[in-house]
Design an enzyme around this catalytic site. Sequence first.
Site, PDB file in Angstrom:
ATOM      1  N   GLU A  41       0.833  -1.215   0.000  1.00 10.42           N
ATOM      2  CA  GLU A  41       0.000   0.000   0.000  1.00 10.42           C
ATOM      3  C   GLU A  41       0.868   1.266   0.000  1.00 10.42           C
ATOM      4  O   GLU A  41       0.536   2.248  -0.669  1.00 10.42           O
ATOM      5  CB  GLU A  41      -0.968   0.007   1.185  1.00 10.42           C
ATOM      6  CG  GLU A  41      -1.941  -1.177   1.243  1.00 10.42           C
ATOM      7  CD  GLU A  41      -2.656  -1.492  -0.056  1.00 10.42           C
ATOM      8  OE1 GLU A  41      -2.868  -0.581  -0.878  1.00 10.42           O
ATOM      9  OE2 GLU A  41      -2.994  -2.670  -0.270  1.00 10.42           O
ATOM     10  N   HIS A  88       1.858   2.084  -3.404  1.00  5.42           N
ATOM     11  CA  HIS A  88       0.829   2.808  -4.178  1.00  5.42           C
ATOM     12  C   HIS A  88       0.947   4.321  -3.955  1.00  5.42           C
ATOM     13  O   HIS A  88       0.747   5.111  -4.873  1.00  5.42           O
ATOM     14  CB  HIS A  88      -0.573   2.377  -3.749  1.00  5.42           C
ATOM     15  CG  HIS A  88      -1.078   1.131  -4.408  1.00  5.42           C
ATOM     16  ND1 HIS A  88      -1.226   1.012  -5.771  1.00  5.42           N
ATOM     17  CD2 HIS A  88      -1.498  -0.058  -3.895  1.00  5.42           C
ATOM     18  CE1 HIS A  88      -1.714  -0.185  -6.067  1.00  5.42           C
ATOM     19  NE2 HIS A  88      -1.887  -0.866  -4.941  1.00  5.42           N
TER      20      HIS A  88
HETATM   21 NI    NI Z   1      -2.615  -2.823  -4.798  1.00  2.64          NI
END
Ligand code: NI
Length: 165
Positions: free
Chosen positions: A137, A140
């Site tokens: 995450e 991202h």
């Molecule tokens: Ni993802």
Amino acid sequence: MRPTHIRQFPDPVLGKISSLVKRNDRAIETLIERLIVTMRHQPGGIGIAAPQIGVLKQVAIVDLSIKIPGAKQLILINPKIISFEDEDIFREGCMSLPDYTANVRRADRVLVKWQDMDFKDCELETTGLEARCIQHEVDHLNGLLFVDRVSSLKSDVFRRKVYLK
Ligand code: NI
């Protein structure tokens, strides 16, 4: 609240760097709610980051409770991984690359710091799937997808079996 459309590769928003969230950002509570609703709507969803719904702010959710009963949901605002230790390779997927999985090498143990919804500083040292999901995450938020982490696109990336829709 309805789930939000998930941005998929090669949407350029997925390659951008998210901004730090400021303490007075009034839109954050709604953003968090949208992220949780959208993640839960996806079968198997265990994490989501704001760029996946088109918002370039440093907010991500990690929720392993469907895999590990009782796991606590993490709401990560401005997460920063302070240390990475040990290594492991594991098959990952992503809602923004739904047709693929890949063997991704990552740290097995991380120390992460972030702010919670009251903007209090939090930190956690964790291992295994939780450590992996946090790294995925945070990637991202830095404009990276799991395919950016594989050693070989040819041998480490796999097309999912095609299901009739
Ligand atoms: Ni993802």
